[in-house]
Write an enzyme that holds these catalytic residues in place. Structure first.
Site, PDB file in Angstrom:
ATOM      1  CG  HIS A  83      56.876 -35.750  -9.665  1.00 38.68           C
ATOM      2  ND1 HIS A  83      55.635 -36.409  -9.394  1.00 38.68           N
ATOM      3  CD2 HIS A  83      56.588 -34.436  -9.791  1.00 38.68           C
ATOM      4  CE1 HIS A  83      54.779 -35.598  -9.434  1.00 38.68           C
ATOM      5  NE2 HIS A  83      55.297 -34.514  -9.740  1.00 38.68           N
ATOM      6  CG  ASP A 200      51.613 -33.108 -10.945  1.00 46.82           C
ATOM      7  OD1 ASP A 200      52.741 -33.444 -10.987  1.00 46.82           O
ATOM      8  OD2 ASP A 200      50.769 -32.594  -9.889  1.00 46.82           O
ATOM      9  CD  GLU A 234      56.146 -32.751  -6.838  1.00 49.99           C
ATOM     10  OE1 GLU A 234      56.060 -31.775  -6.363  1.00 49.99           O
ATOM     11  OE2 GLU A 234      55.196 -33.711  -6.702  1.00 49.99           O
ATOM     12  CD  GLU A 235      51.951 -35.252  -6.495  1.00 46.31           C
ATOM     13  OE1 GLU A 235      51.783 -34.456  -5.823  1.00 46.31           O
ATOM     14  OE2 GLU A 235      51.954 -35.015  -7.882  1.00 46.31           O
ATOM     15  CG  ASP A 255      55.581 -30.753 -10.704  1.00 50.52           C
ATOM     16  OD1 ASP A 255      54.352 -31.164 -11.296  1.00 50.52           O
ATOM     17  OD2 ASP A 255      56.332 -30.914  -9.825  1.00 50.52           O
ATOM     18  CG  HIS A 335      47.181 -32.774  -7.478  1.00 46.35           C
ATOM     19  ND1 HIS A 335      47.648 -32.747  -6.076  1.00 46.35           N
ATOM     20  CD2 HIS A 335      48.256 -32.858  -8.292  1.00 46.35           C
ATOM     21  CE1 HIS A 335      48.977 -32.961  -6.155  1.00 46.35           C
ATOM     22  NE2 HIS A 335      49.285 -32.947  -7.517  1.00 46.35           N
TER      23      HIS A 335
END
Length: 387
Positions: A83, A200, A234-235, A255, A335
């Site tokens: 992503h 990510d 995706e997030e 991922d 994150h």
């Protein structure tokens, strides 16, 4: 032996992806702001890379990309997905003190937002700023700085303009709903560690593009069509829900894998996810990937993730009847200000190159609805029945 038979008999080659290309591509991707919902420029960049490898691609209305690598047969085909979107923030309100109330885009903690340098994208221009606690001055608040609760309500965005009132912000043209992109601050050490926000999944995208490069340069013969998918949401949960077509029988998601106490993932190999918060991944596809690692000497781990979902979950929730699996590069502080190692990206690339050269996981997958004959077995000994 015919040419077609020769291609069919070609053994799987362990390929080292071009890690210098991975680093270059990752840094270029990181320089393109792409919080979920604000991904057009990252899409354009990725399409240009695919063009350089001579790959045909199409994009959906909103910008998901599907590129095609042709195989010996077209069905049951497979897909690999990463992503382009990242976490970010959005303006929630204009405050009387000339600062901005903000909310997250995607799921992440305000603890990681504190101190971040950011760009605010207004309708007409861009502004720079910093996310700070509402009590940020130690010389004024003393220990209150330390006891402030960690919540998005307790941070605000200081704009690097003469903005000391709500009207000042209005005059600048800043509005509720303006996107905020967080600076990645990438740094690659001589020891191979890559530190940055938004690894990510821009590190995963860079690896997938490097795999496409390897297929082109090594002229690899693929047994079945393989689609490279790049999603843009995706997030925020929708991910691969709208980029597949009915012919795809198996999909591997790329991922980040959290490196943390209680996890098996590390930063020096590829991790095969066995289950995440949406449930177990497909047994047969997952164990096929594990066996490819064993057969080709690829450093790997298995792991289970509790607070985690990927493009695979959104694909299944959209009603796609496909096998799914998850491959991860190990990353510390996911994150947040993330860190991975080049060796993990290399191992991920090696496994993906082996996977796209492998035969379909099950020939029975050519049927959307089919007979029991040829359907898979599980390793349950005496419980197995004959076809």
């Amino acid at each position: 032996m015919s040419e077609e038979q020769a291609k069919s008999a070609t053994p799987i080659r362990k390929i080292d992806i071009d890690i210098e290309y991975v680093k270059k591509t990752l840094l270029e991707l990181l320089a393109i702001p792409s919080p979920a919902g604000f991904t057009d420029e990252a899409v354009r960049y990725t399409c240009k890379q695919l063009e350089d490898f001579g790959l045909h691609y199409e994009i959906t209305r909103r910008g998901c990309i599907r590129a095609d690598m042709k195989g010996r047969i077209y069905s049951p085909d497979r897909a690999i997905v990463a992503h382009l979107d990242t976490i970010g923030a959005m303006v929630k309100g204009l405050k009387d003190n000339g600062r901005l109330e903000i909310v997250p885009v995607g799921t992440w903690s305000s603890r990681f937002a504190e101190g971040a340098r950011v760009t605010i994208f207004s309708d007409e221009t861009q502004y720079r700023g910093t996310v700070l606690p509402v009590k940020a001055s130690g010389h004024t608040f003393d220990t209150e700085v330390d006891t402030l609760e960690v919540t998005w309500a307790n941070v605000e965005l200081r704009v690097d303009e003469q903005a000391f009132s709500k009207q000042d912000l209005v005059s600048l043209g800043i509005n509720v709903g303006d996107y905020i992109a967080v600076d990645p601050q990438p740094d690659i050490s001589d020891s191979g560690f890559i530190n940055s926000r938004h690894l990510d999944d821009k590190a995963g995208v860079a690896v997938l593009l490097a795999v496409a490069k390897a297929v082109s340069e090594y002229k690899l013969h693929l047994p079945v069509d393989c689609h490279l998918l790049f999603t843009i949401s995706e997030e925020v949960g929708s991910g691969a829900s709208a980029v597949l077509h009915q012919d795809v029988a198996e999909m591997v998601s790329i991922d980040t894998g959290p490196v943390a106490p209680g996890q098996s993932t590390d930063e020096f190999g590829v991790t095969i996810g066995m289950q995440d918060s949406s449930g177990p991944f497909d047994y047969h596809l997952t164990h096929k990937l594990i066996n490819l690692c064993k057969e080709h000497g690829i450093n790997h781990k298995r792991d289970v993730f509790k607070y985690y979902r990927s493009d695979s979950a959104s694909a299944l929730e959209a009603g796609n009847d496909i096998r799914t699996s998850l491959l991860c590069f190990g990353a510390d502080a996911t994150h947040g200000y993330e860190r991975c190692h080049i060796r993990s990206l290399q191992a991920l690339g090696q496994l993906l190159c082996c996977y796209i050269q492998s035969e379909p996981t099950s020939k029975h997958d050519q049927y959307e609805l089919g007979p029991l004959t040829g359907f898979s077995h599980l390793p349950v000994g005496d419980l197995q029945t004959e076809d």
